[in-house]
Design an enzyme around this catalytic site. Structure first.
Site, PDB file in Angstrom:
ATOM      1  N   THR A  37     -13.153   5.394   8.411  1.00  0.00           N
ATOM      2  CA  THR A  37     -13.796   4.586   7.375  1.00  0.00           C
ATOM      3  C   THR A  37     -13.863   3.120   7.815  1.00  0.00           C
ATOM      4  OG1 THR A  37     -11.675   4.120   6.330  1.00  0.00           O
ATOM      5  CG2 THR A  37     -12.876   6.092   5.563  1.00  0.00           C
ATOM      6  N   TYR A  47       0.835  -1.195   0.000  1.00  0.00           N
ATOM      7  CA  TYR A  47       0.000   0.000   0.000  1.00  0.00           C
ATOM      8  C   TYR A  47       0.875   1.252   0.000  1.00  0.00           C
ATOM      9  CZ  TYR A  47      -3.314   3.542   1.645  1.00  0.00           C
ATOM     10  OH  TYR A  47      -4.079   4.676   1.778  1.00  0.00           O
ATOM     11  N   LYS A  55       1.330   4.195  -2.935  1.00  0.00           N
ATOM     12  CA  LYS A  55       1.041   5.613  -2.686  1.00  0.00           C
ATOM     13  C   LYS A  55       2.285   6.478  -2.898  1.00  0.00           C
ATOM     14  CE  LYS A  55      -3.360   5.501  -1.717  1.00  0.00           C
ATOM     15  NZ  LYS A  55      -4.338   6.243  -2.520  1.00  0.00           N
TER      16      LYS A  55
END
Length: 153
Positions: free
Chosen positions: A84, A50, A54
């Site tokens: 979230t 991840y 990014k």
């Protein structure tokens, strides 16, 4: 690995390419906002794919901003930590599998997570702000960020 790269790097690159080609025919003020993450620069156990995707998005945005000088304004934006479903899953991951679990639990307990609505408001305000694109990579939490409560877009 492929899913992380496709979602966080390949898709934005393809979308930017398609958007620029079409937008140049219809608009003068072209703005591209890529949603990045502080994970691009902050080490977190278990987030290598991840974070790398990014970081790649940040560097792509820097290059795109350079290449589009005079044609489009480009920014990769760190939206901050948003409350979230992903954050809920992170907090539920057992600490033996995710050594940083306590940090994310503390952020939630201390009320330091943005609501999705607040994050969306701040992101849209920055996208519309006159200073948009001055920096190719921006952390929305940075005091130099043109906060909506102090500046009119």
């Amino acid at each position: 690995i492929l899913a992380a790269l496709q979602l966080n790097l390949t898709a934005p690159m393809l979308l930017c390419n398609a958007f620029i080609g079409e937008a140049r025919r219809h608009a003068e003020d072209i703005r591209i906002l890529n949603i990045s993450s502080g994970a691009a620069v902050k080490l977190t156990h278990g987030w290598s794919c991840y974070a790398a995707s990014k970081a790649g998005l940040d560097h792509f945005s820097r290059h795109l901003a350079l290449e589009q000088t005079g044609h489009a304004r480009v920014c990769a934006l760190y939206p901050g930590i948003i409350d979230t479903d992903m954050q809920a899953r992170i907090r539920q991951t057992p600490s033996q599998d995710f050594p940083d679990q306590a940090r994310f639990i503390n952020l939630k307990d201390q009320g330091l997570l943005s609501t999705p609505a607040d994050a969306a408001h701040r992101i849209l305000a920055y996208l519309q702000h006159a200073r948009f694109g001055e920096q190719a990579v921006v952390d929305i939490r940075n005091p130099d960020y043109p906060a909506t409560e102090n500046h009119e877009p």
